[in-house]
Design a protein around this motif. Structure first.
Motif, PDB file in Angstrom:
ATOM      1  N   VAL A  36      85.272 113.930 -85.772  1.00 41.16           N
ATOM      2  CA  VAL A  36      84.862 115.235 -84.891  1.00 41.16           C
ATOM      3  C   VAL A  36      83.411 115.046 -84.809  1.00 41.16           C
ATOM      4  O   VAL A  36      82.708 115.605 -83.714  1.00 41.16           O
ATOM      5  N   LEU A  37      82.746 114.785 -85.756  1.00 47.93           N
ATOM      6  CA  LEU A  37      81.341 114.685 -85.764  1.00 47.93           C
ATOM      7  C   LEU A  37      80.642 113.653 -84.776  1.00 47.93           C
ATOM      8  O   LEU A  37      79.790 113.756 -84.049  1.00 47.93           O
ATOM      9  N   PHE A  38      81.692 112.401 -84.714  1.00 47.45           N
ATOM     10  CA  PHE A  38      81.272 111.446 -83.598  1.00 47.45           C
ATOM     11  C   PHE A  38      81.251 111.919 -82.204  1.00 47.45           C
ATOM     12  O   PHE A  38      80.616 111.761 -81.314  1.00 47.45           O
ATOM     13  N   LEU A  39      82.492 112.803 -82.145  1.00 45.52           N
ATOM     14  CA  LEU A  39      82.810 113.505 -81.125  1.00 45.52           C
ATOM     15  C   LEU A  39      81.644 114.379 -80.360  1.00 45.52           C
ATOM     16  O   LEU A  39      81.319 114.289 -79.328  1.00 45.52           O
ATOM     17  N   GLY A  40      81.252 114.897 -81.493  1.00 43.18           N
ATOM     18  CA  GLY A  40      80.090 116.239 -81.202  1.00 43.18           C
ATOM     19  C   GLY A  40      79.010 115.375 -80.844  1.00 43.18           C
ATOM     20  O   GLY A  40      78.143 115.816 -79.947  1.00 43.18           O
ATOM     21  N   ILE A  41      78.436 114.237 -81.297  1.00 45.47           N
ATOM     22  CA  ILE A  41      77.287 113.395 -81.160  1.00 45.47           C
ATOM     23  C   ILE A  41      77.708 112.675 -79.632  1.00 45.47           C
ATOM     24  O   ILE A  41      76.752 112.746 -78.986  1.00 45.47           O
ATOM     25  N   GLY A  42      78.803 112.300 -79.222  1.00 47.01           N
ATOM     26  CA  GLY A  42      78.916 111.886 -77.950  1.00 47.01           C
ATOM     27  C   GLY A  42      78.880 112.978 -76.986  1.00 47.01           C
ATOM     28  O   GLY A  42      78.527 112.729 -75.681  1.00 47.01           O
ATOM     29  N   LEU A  43      79.496 114.155 -77.225  1.00 48.39           N
ATOM     30  CA  LEU A  43      79.314 115.273 -76.350  1.00 48.39           C
ATOM     31  C   LEU A  43      77.860 115.626 -76.214  1.00 48.39           C
ATOM     32  O   LEU A  43      77.309 115.793 -74.857  1.00 48.39           O
ATOM     33  N   LEU A  44      77.092 115.419 -77.279  1.00 50.75           N
ATOM     34  CA  LEU A  44      75.941 116.219 -77.237  1.00 50.75           C
ATOM     35  C   LEU A  44      74.957 114.881 -76.303  1.00 50.75           C
ATOM     36  O   LEU A  44      74.030 115.204 -75.498  1.00 50.75           O
ATOM     37  N   LEU A  45      75.159 113.785 -76.297  1.00 50.40           N
ATOM     38  CA  LEU A  45      74.673 112.592 -75.603  1.00 50.40           C
ATOM     39  C   LEU A  45      74.832 112.894 -74.244  1.00 50.40           C
ATOM     40  O   LEU A  45      74.066 112.425 -73.586  1.00 50.40           O
ATOM     41  N   GLY A  46      76.293 113.051 -73.960  1.00 50.38           N
ATOM     42  CA  GLY A  46      76.610 113.422 -72.714  1.00 50.38           C
ATOM     43  C   GLY A  46      75.987 114.278 -72.088  1.00 50.38           C
ATOM     44  O   GLY A  46      75.588 114.257 -70.803  1.00 50.38           O
TER      45      GLY A  46
END
Length: 159
Positions: A36-46
Motif C-alpha cells: 500500500v505504501l508503494f501504491l501511495g508513492i505511485g499515486l503521488l508520483l502520478g
C-alpha cells in the motif's frame, strides 16, 4: 525529464514488488503495508506528473496517494490496525486503482488514458482475486504489474 524520472521510479518499484511479493517471512501486515505504501508513492508520483496537465486530477491522485501512504505506514507500525481492516484492504486498494484508472481515462493525454485503462482493469482483478482467492502473492504481483506497466507506458508514450 521529470516524467522519465517518475516512470523509472515506478518501474523500479514494480520490479521490487514483483520480485518480492511476500518479502520472505515478514508478517502479512508488513507486506500489505509496504504494498500500500508503494501504491501511495505511485499515486503521488502520478498526481505530481498530472498537475501540469490538469490540476484537479493531479490533486485527486495526490490525495489518494496520501491516504494510501497513511494506511501503509499504519499497517507497517500497527498490526492491530491491519487486523481490524483485513477484510477491507483488498477493497480499498482495488478501489484506489479503479479510481486512479478512471482519472487516467478522463485525462487529456493519450498515454494517461491507457494507464487509466490498465489501472482500472488491475483494480477490478485485484478485488476479484482478493475476494475469492485472497493470496497475498498474487495481490502483490498485481500491484507490481500496475507499477511496471504504468512506468513503461510513461516512458514510451510521448505527448
Amino acid at each position: 525529464m521529470e516524467k522519465n524520472g517518475s516512470a523509472l521510479i515506478l518501474i523500479v518499484l514494480g520490479l521490487i514488488v514483483l520480485a518480492f511479493p511476500l518479502l520472505g517471512i515478514i508478517p502479512l501486515s508488513l507486506i500489505t503495508g509496504f504494498i500500500v505504501l508503494f501504491l501511495g508513492i505511485g499515486l503521488l508520483l502520478g498526481g505530481v506528473a498530472q498537475m501540469g496537465e490538469s490540476a484537479s486530477i493531479g490533486i485527486v491522485e495526490i490525495l489518494l496517494g496520501i491516504i494510501a501512504l497513511v494506511l501503509g505506514i499504519g499497517f507497517i507500525f500497527n498490526p492491530g490496525l491491519f487486523s481490524w481492516l483485513v477484510g477491507f484492504i483488498v477493497w480499498i486498494v482495488g478501489l484506489f486503482l479503479i479510481i486512479a484508472g478512471i482519472i487516467g481515462i478522463f485525462s487529456k493525454t493519450g498515454g494517461s488514458r491507457w494507464n487509466g485503462v490498465i489501472a482500472a482493469i488491475i483494480g477490478i482483478l485485484y478485488i476479484t482475486v482478493g475476494t475469492f482467492i485472497a493470496d497475498p502473492i498474487i495481490l502483490g504481483v498485481l500491484i507490481g504489474l500496475w507499477l511496471l506497466i504504468t512506468g513503461i507506458l510513461m516512458l514510451f508514450i510521448k505527448e
